[in-house]
Design an enzyme around this catalytic site. Structure first.
Site, PDB file in Angstrom:
ATOM      1  N   ASP A  98       0.866  -1.176   0.000  1.00 16.57           N
ATOM      2  CA  ASP A  98       0.000   0.000   0.000  1.00 16.57           C
ATOM      3  C   ASP A  98       0.907   1.231   0.000  1.00 16.57           C
ATOM      4  OD1 ASP A  98      -2.328   1.647   0.396  1.00 16.57           O
ATOM      5  OD2 ASP A  98      -3.245  -0.063   1.424  1.00 16.57           O
ATOM      6  N   ASP A 199      -2.994   4.692  -2.436  1.00 16.08           N
ATOM      7  CA  ASP A 199      -4.047   5.319  -1.643  1.00 16.08           C
ATOM      8  C   ASP A 199      -4.431   6.693  -2.205  1.00 16.08           C
ATOM      9  OD1 ASP A 199      -5.476   4.961   0.993  1.00 16.08           O
ATOM     10  OD2 ASP A 199      -4.557   6.906   1.372  1.00 16.08           O
ATOM     11  N   GLU A 255      -6.209   3.820  -6.065  1.00 15.43           N
ATOM     12  CA  GLU A 255      -7.500   4.037  -5.414  1.00 15.43           C
ATOM     13  C   GLU A 255      -7.954   5.431  -5.826  1.00 15.43           C
ATOM     14  OE1 GLU A 255      -9.705   4.329  -1.115  1.00 15.43           O
ATOM     15  OE2 GLU A 255      -7.865   5.399  -1.543  1.00 15.43           O
ATOM     16  N   HIS A 328     -11.229  -2.642   3.321  1.00 17.01           N
ATOM     17  CA  HIS A 328     -11.190  -2.250   4.735  1.00 17.01           C
ATOM     18  C   HIS A 328     -11.985  -0.977   5.009  1.00 17.01           C
ATOM     19  CE1 HIS A 328      -8.315   0.150   2.667  1.00 17.01           C
ATOM     20  NE2 HIS A 328      -8.169   0.936   3.713  1.00 17.01           N
ATOM     21  N   ASP A 329     -12.536  -0.350   3.967  1.00 13.62           N
ATOM     22  CA  ASP A 329     -13.336   0.872   4.150  1.00 13.62           C
ATOM     23  C   ASP A 329     -14.829   0.617   3.964  1.00 13.62           C
ATOM     24  OD1 ASP A 329     -11.009   2.420   4.460  1.00 13.62           O
ATOM     25  OD2 ASP A 329     -10.907   2.905   2.328  1.00 13.62           O
TER      26      ASP A 329
HETATM   27  O1  TEU Z   1      -9.480   5.857   1.580  1.00 13.38           O
HETATM   28  C1  TEU Z   1      -9.844   6.964   0.835  1.00 13.38           C
HETATM   29  C2  TEU Z   1     -11.250   7.254   0.837  1.00 13.38           C
HETATM   30  O2  TEU Z   1     -11.752   7.757  -0.131  1.00 13.38           O
HETATM   31  C3  TEU Z   1     -11.961   6.952   2.110  1.00 13.38           C
HETATM   32  O3  TEU Z   1     -11.835   8.034   2.943  1.00 13.38           O
HETATM   33  C4  TEU Z   1     -13.355   6.697   1.887  1.00 13.38           C
HETATM   34  O4  TEU Z   1     -13.973   7.842   1.404  1.00 13.38           O
HETATM   35  C5  TEU Z   1     -13.952   6.344   3.194  1.00 13.38           C
HETATM   36  O5  TEU Z   1     -13.169   5.376   3.819  1.00 13.38           O
HETATM   37  C6  TEU Z   1     -15.314   5.781   2.938  1.00 13.38           C
HETATM   38  O6  TEU Z   1     -15.930   5.632   4.140  1.00 13.38           O
HETATM   39  C7  TEU Z   1      -8.137   5.626   1.766  1.00 13.38           C
HETATM   40  C8  TEU Z   1      -7.941   4.416   2.642  1.00 13.38           C
HETATM   41  O7  TEU Z   1      -8.446   3.284   1.997  1.00 13.38           O
HETATM   42  C9  TEU Z   1      -8.580   4.679   3.973  1.00 13.38           C
HETATM   43  O8  TEU Z   1      -8.532   3.564   4.806  1.00 13.38           O
HETATM   44  C10 TEU Z   1      -7.862   5.836   4.593  1.00 13.38           C
HETATM   45  O9  TEU Z   1      -8.495   6.184   5.776  1.00 13.38           O
HETATM   46  C11 TEU Z   1      -7.820   7.047   3.663  1.00 13.38           C
HETATM   47  O10 TEU Z   1      -7.479   6.732   2.340  1.00 13.38           O
HETATM   48  C12 TEU Z   1      -6.781   8.022   4.137  1.00 13.38           C
HETATM   49  O11 TEU Z   1      -5.509   7.487   3.915  1.00 13.38           O
END
Ligand code: TEU
Ligand code: CA
Length: 558
Positions: A98, A199, A255, A328-329
């Site tokens: 990542d 990310d 992403e 994970h989000d």
């Molecule tokens: O996620 C980016 C992102 O767009 C998220 O904030 C998303 O909008 C949110 O999780 C939806 O609920 C990435 C990573 O995957 C996330 O885990 C991190 O928190 C974020 O970037 C900041 O690095």
């Protein structure tokens, strides 16, 4: 279409904090992953995407990095990392890291320097601005609630953080930032890793004027038009590609929240000048709304089909799709689009959703536990949550009176990122076999029914179903490479599509409902001749007129 290994691969995402704890401190670690490498081999995946394992104060579980070339102490050492990488490679599994370079931690040495004085050599590594009339430089809101600006009294200026305060945004317009990031990436490549998941890479280039955004429900301005797919993002990725990526045999996935099909064609262009593929979020945002993601609305199937089909057909021959339901989000897909009301429906719908995704064109991603049909978690109160986004949103929305507490708790239980972050359910022993200590976040109490050991010992389990889907992708070229076409676009219950390659045709039938559904097998499929590749109702044969069962999935080849 050009064939490459990453188009034929299935990726497995590991969230290290919750995968396997090897030393009883309640936190998953690298040695835990090494211990479970044979499990991944058994599942049949080709690539691991490892969520961040770098040194971090964990304001956002490792997405706030304080040293890109050191391992988080809780996860182990660089030697543990090297052993894990070797263990993966020995089994023919590749490892994708990542890469979190839109921002660092405020504890990163660059930021520690940067905030010291206005003329520090690292000052321009970040985005500093004077306040406006004693207030923030503009009205942008942070992704994790509140303003996107933080006032720093020592130099009396504000720094930009699109995420948490502890995640200051890097200034990509500074060539020294790009040099430092590319050098660090090169260091990991020389170590032998196999790629990067990048990310929020769509957010690295900001409009230098930093204009106010249109206020949203929270009252803050939307930075989207000025920071997502910004003015120089493609230029910077092309530079990254020239200077680092093109010199190794890597898999890269960006992403890209806020990416449109048109933009994706640039990020993931077949000419290989930027990235291999992107994560798009249109299908995941279909149950969002005015108050962003905080509601419990259900995704409409007709809309889901429209969105996914548009990505399938528009990128065909031009760019490459990544396919995912979970990460994970996101909350667990079987709780979101499937049915957990009975064991039978849970199992059928988890397999149906997997079929629907894995038979499309693109590289499929399996998020840890998805292959077991892991579900959302019956969190009690706010103290059960660990996620900064959930906790901040709860405070912001309830304290401003926009959402009453009980209602917000319901939304958190449905949508919180923590639903995906509870420990991997390995067996039915205490703490699901994840740790001998106290887990950092609660274990889903359903681990006695839903766990890897039970499913590995049962031939018709969700685990074995995923294993078969993954194997089929390697055995049948039509799965990675066939052309996609949607059938029955208006049907509110069925998701049916075909794939075509040469004189072969694949038919994928998915019933998204618990009600039985009538289905007429379309020409040229012949119920006598079609080969059943996979299905979730045992030894099922197709008929011209068939009655699809609850959450039935069936894939035919002719
Ligand atoms: O996620 C980016 C992102 O767009 C998220 O904030 C998303 O909008 C949110 O999780 C939806 O609920 C990435 C990573 O995957 C996330 O885990 C991190 O928190 C974020 O970037 C900041 O690095
Ligand atoms: Ca541990």
């Amino acid at each position: 279409m050009k064939k490459t290994w990453w188009k034929e691969s299935v990726v497995y995402q590991i969230y290290p904090r919750s995968f396997m704890d090897s030393n009883g401190d309640g936190i998953g670690d690298l040695n835990g992953i090494t211990e479970k490498m044979d499990y991944l081999k058994e599942l049949g995946i080709d690539v691991i995407w490892l969520s961040p394992v770098y040194q971090s104060p964990n304001a956002d579980n490792g997405y706030d990095i304080s040293d890109y070339q050191a391992i988080m102490e809780e996860f182990g050492t660089m030697e543990d990392f090297d052993r894990m990488l070797a263990a993966a490679h020995q089994r023919g599994i590749r490892l994708v890291m990542d890469l979190v370079v839109n921002h660092t931690s405020d504890e990163h040495a660059w930021f520690v320097e940067s905030r010291k004085s206005r003329d520090n050599p690292y000052r321009d590594f970040y985005i500093w601005r004077e306040g406006k009339d004693g207030k923030e430089p503009n009205n942008w809101g942070s992704c994790f609630s509140g303003s996107a600006w933080k006032y720093d009294p020592s130099t009396e200026m504000y720094y930009l953080h699109l995420f948490a305060e502890k995640q200051p945004d890097l200034n990509w317009d500074n060539p020294a930032v790009r040099d430092a990031v590319f050098e660090m990436m090169d260091w990991w490549c020389r170590k032998g890793i196999d790629g990067f998941r990048m990310d929020v890479i769509s957010m690295i280039s900001k409009d230098p004027a930093l204009p106010d955004g249109k206020p949203n429900a929270s009252g803050f301005g939307d930075y989207g038009p000025y920071a997502v797919n910004g003015p120089h993002v493609h230029e910077y990725l092309q530079e990254m590609n020239r200077r680092v990526l093109s010199r190794y045999d890597l898999m890269t996935v960006g992403e890209c929240s806020g990416v449109t099909v048109e933009e994706a064609k640039k990020y993931a262009n077949q000419d290989g000048s930027e990235l291999n593929m992107v994560f798009q979020f249109e299908h995941m945002n279909l149950d969002g709304g005015e108050s962003f993601k905080w509601n419990d609305r259900k995704i409409d199937l007709a809309e889901l089909k429209k969105v996914l089909s548009r990505w399938q057909t528009e990128l065909a021959g031009k760019a490459w799709n990544s396919l995912f339901w979970c990460n994970h989000d996101q909350p667990r897909i079987v709780s979101r689009l499937g049915d957990t009301s009975t064991r039978e429906y849970w199992e059928a719908s988890a397999k149906m959703l997997a079929t629907c995704l894995h038979m499309m064109q693109g590289t499929p991603y399996v998020y840890q536990g998805e292959e077991l049909g892991m579900t959302n978690v019956p969190f009690g109160n706010l103290s059960d949550f660990r996620d900064i986004e959930s906790i901040n949103a709860y405070h912001e929305l309830t304290e401003s009176g926009q959402i009453v507490p009980e209602e917000m708790m319901r939304y958190l239980r449905y949508k919180s990122r923590d639903n995906a972050r509870t420990p991997m359910q390995w067996d039915d022993s205490e703490n699901a076999g994840f740790t001998t200590g106290t887990p950092w976040i609660m274990v889903n109490p359903n681990y006695r029914e839903i766990n890897a050991r039970e499913q590995m010992g049962r031939e018709d389990s969700i685990f074995h179903y995923y294993q078969k889907l993954i194997r089929l992708r390697k055995e049948r070229e039509i799965i990675p490479y066939g052309a996609y076409a949607l059938l029955l676009p208006e049907d509110p219950d069925l998701f049916v599509y075909t794939r075509s390659l040469g004189d072969q045709k694949l038919l994928v039938i998915c019933n998204f409902r618990k009600e039985e559904k009538n289905f007429v097998l379309p020409e040229p499929f012949d119920p006598e001749q079609a080969e059943v590749l996979i299905g979730n109702y045992g030894e099922r044969r197709p008929e011209r007129q068939m009655m699809l069962q609850a959450y039935e999935a069936l894939v035919l080849l002719q």
